[in-house]
Design a protein around this motif. Sequence first.
Motif, PDB file in Angstrom:
ATOM      1  N   PHE A  23       0.833  -1.197   0.000  1.00 40.29           N
ATOM      2  CA  PHE A  23       0.000   0.000   0.000  1.00 40.29           C
ATOM      3  C   PHE A  23       0.872   1.253   0.000  1.00 40.29           C
ATOM      4  CE2 PHE A  23      -2.488  -3.420   1.721  1.00 40.29           C
ATOM      5  CZ  PHE A  23      -3.741  -3.224   1.165  1.00 40.29           C
ATOM      6  N   ILE A  24       0.345   2.336  -0.525  1.00 37.30           N
ATOM      7  CA  ILE A  24       1.074   3.604  -0.594  1.00 37.30           C
ATOM      8  C   ILE A  24       1.361   4.115   0.811  1.00 37.30           C
ATOM      9  CG2 ILE A  24       0.946   6.026  -1.293  1.00 37.30           C
ATOM     10  CD1 ILE A  24      -0.745   5.147  -3.668  1.00 37.30           C
ATOM     11  N   ASN A  25       2.603   4.506   1.018  1.00 38.32           N
ATOM     12  CA  ASN A  25       3.028   5.064   2.293  1.00 38.32           C
ATOM     13  C   ASN A  25       3.176   6.574   2.198  1.00 38.32           C
ATOM     14  OD1 ASN A  25       4.004   4.994   4.968  1.00 38.32           O
ATOM     15  ND2 ASN A  25       6.095   5.082   4.220  1.00 38.32           N
ATOM     16  N   ASP A  26       3.606   7.053   1.021  1.00 40.83           N
ATOM     17  CA  ASP A  26       3.892   8.473   0.858  1.00 40.83           C
ATOM     18  C   ASP A  26       3.784   8.848  -0.614  1.00 40.83           C
ATOM     19  OD1 ASP A  26       4.565  11.019   1.636  1.00 40.83           O
ATOM     20  OD2 ASP A  26       6.539  10.494   2.415  1.00 40.83           O
ATOM     21  N   LEU A  27       3.761  10.139  -0.878  1.00 45.11           N
ATOM     22  CA  LEU A  27       3.733  10.657  -2.238  1.00 45.11           C
ATOM     23  C   LEU A  27       4.904  11.604  -2.444  1.00 45.11           C
ATOM     24  CD1 LEU A  27      -0.052  11.636  -2.447  1.00 45.11           C
ATOM     25  CD2 LEU A  27       1.004   9.584  -3.378  1.00 45.11           C
ATOM     26  N   ASP A  28       5.489  11.576  -3.637  1.00 49.72           N
ATOM     27  CA  ASP A  28       6.527  12.531  -4.019  1.00 49.72           C
ATOM     28  C   ASP A  28       5.828  13.595  -4.861  1.00 49.72           C
ATOM     29  OD1 ASP A  28       8.806  13.900  -4.707  1.00 49.72           O
ATOM     30  OD2 ASP A  28       9.531  12.376  -6.114  1.00 49.72           O
ATOM     31  N   ILE A  29       5.725  14.809  -4.320  1.00 52.99           N
ATOM     32  CA  ILE A  29       4.960  15.877  -4.966  1.00 52.99           C
ATOM     33  C   ILE A  29       5.882  16.981  -5.440  1.00 52.99           C
ATOM     34  CG2 ILE A  29       3.170  17.624  -4.604  1.00 52.99           C
ATOM     35  CD1 ILE A  29       1.962  15.745  -2.506  1.00 52.99           C
ATOM     36  N   PRO A  42       6.370   1.086   0.925  1.00 49.87           N
ATOM     37  CA  PRO A  42       7.416   0.436   1.716  1.00 49.87           C
ATOM     38  C   PRO A  42       7.621  -1.003   1.255  1.00 49.87           C
ATOM     39  CG  PRO A  42       5.440   0.726   3.025  1.00 49.87           C
ATOM     40  CD  PRO A  42       5.188   1.396   1.710  1.00 49.87           C
ATOM     41  N   ALA A  43       8.886  -1.393   1.157  1.00 56.26           N
ATOM     42  CA  ALA A  43       9.210  -2.763   0.774  1.00 56.26           C
ATOM     43  C   ALA A  43       8.933  -3.691   1.948  1.00 56.26           C
ATOM     44  CB  ALA A  43      10.674  -2.851   0.371  1.00 56.26           C
ATOM     45  N   TYR A  57       9.863   1.265  -2.414  1.00 55.42           N
ATOM     46  CA  TYR A  57       9.678   1.262  -3.851  1.00 55.42           C
ATOM     47  C   TYR A  57       9.222   2.668  -4.240  1.00 55.42           C
ATOM     48  CZ  TYR A  57       9.489  -3.855  -3.527  1.00 55.42           C
ATOM     49  OH  TYR A  57       9.762  -5.168  -3.287  1.00 55.42           O
ATOM     50  N   VAL A  58       9.945   3.322  -5.135  1.00 52.92           N
ATOM     51  CA  VAL A  58       9.546   4.631  -5.652  1.00 52.92           C
ATOM     52  C   VAL A  58       9.038   4.396  -7.067  1.00 52.92           C
ATOM     53  CG1 VAL A  58      10.276   6.970  -6.195  1.00 52.92           C
ATOM     54  CG2 VAL A  58      11.243   5.798  -4.214  1.00 52.92           C
ATOM     55  N   ILE A  59       7.742   4.582  -7.262  1.00 50.29           N
ATOM     56  CA  ILE A  59       7.090   4.267  -8.533  1.00 50.29           C
ATOM     57  C   ILE A  59       6.657   5.564  -9.211  1.00 50.29           C
ATOM     58  CG2 ILE A  59       5.181   3.029  -9.590  1.00 50.29           C
ATOM     59  CD1 ILE A  59       5.220   1.323  -6.891  1.00 50.29           C
ATOM     60  N   PRO A  60       7.261   5.882 -10.368  1.00 56.03           N
ATOM     61  CA  PRO A  60       6.883   7.111 -11.081  1.00 56.03           C
ATOM     62  C   PRO A  60       5.394   7.113 -11.434  1.00 56.03           C
ATOM     63  CG  PRO A  60       8.857   6.134 -12.042  1.00 56.03           C
ATOM     64  CD  PRO A  60       8.305   5.138 -11.064  1.00 56.03           C
ATOM     65  N   TRP A  61       4.790   8.269 -11.349  1.00 56.89           N
ATOM     66  CA  TRP A  61       3.354   8.421 -11.626  1.00 56.89           C
ATOM     67  C   TRP A  61       3.000   7.933 -13.023  1.00 56.89           C
ATOM     68  CZ3 TRP A  61      -0.633   9.085  -8.532  1.00 56.89           C
ATOM     69  CH2 TRP A  61      -1.855   9.435  -9.083  1.00 56.89           C
ATOM     70  N   GLU A  62       3.912   8.090 -13.973  1.00 60.61           N
ATOM     71  CA  GLU A  62       3.669   7.691 -15.359  1.00 60.61           C
ATOM     72  C   GLU A  62       3.497   6.178 -15.499  1.00 60.61           C
ATOM     73  OE1 GLU A  62       6.648   9.493 -14.585  1.00 60.61           O
ATOM     74  OE2 GLU A  62       5.499  11.350 -14.766  1.00 60.61           O
ATOM     75  N   LYS A  63       3.944   5.407 -14.519  1.00 61.70           N
ATOM     76  CA  LYS A  63       3.847   3.945 -14.576  1.00 61.70           C
ATOM     77  C   LYS A  63       2.499   3.428 -14.086  1.00 61.70           C
ATOM     78  CE  LYS A  63       7.960   3.377 -16.153  1.00 61.70           C
ATOM     79  NZ  LYS A  63       8.206   2.812 -17.472  1.00 61.70           N
TER      80      LYS A  63
END
Length: 86
Positions: A23-29, A42-43, A57-63
Amino acid sequence: MIKASDLRQREIINIADGKRLGFINDLDIDVEEGRIRAIIVPAPVKIFSVFGKGGDYVIPWEKIKKIGSDVILIELSEFTEPKKGI
């Protein structure tokens, strides 16, 4: 419109390999542009990793391919290991 709190309740699944990432832990804005650059998941903690955090895991929004009512589908064909220290 989707609230950030709603996003945190949806499980992330990679459609390239079917792996459930969590599940999402945080957002990079990007504050200057007012958009989300990436979601941070979080892994899972490994059994022998008692003293250290497993990373994120940092997943780009475009993915992100689809945001459903209970899951978020992403497509990462070349999946990298979690980044530590984020």
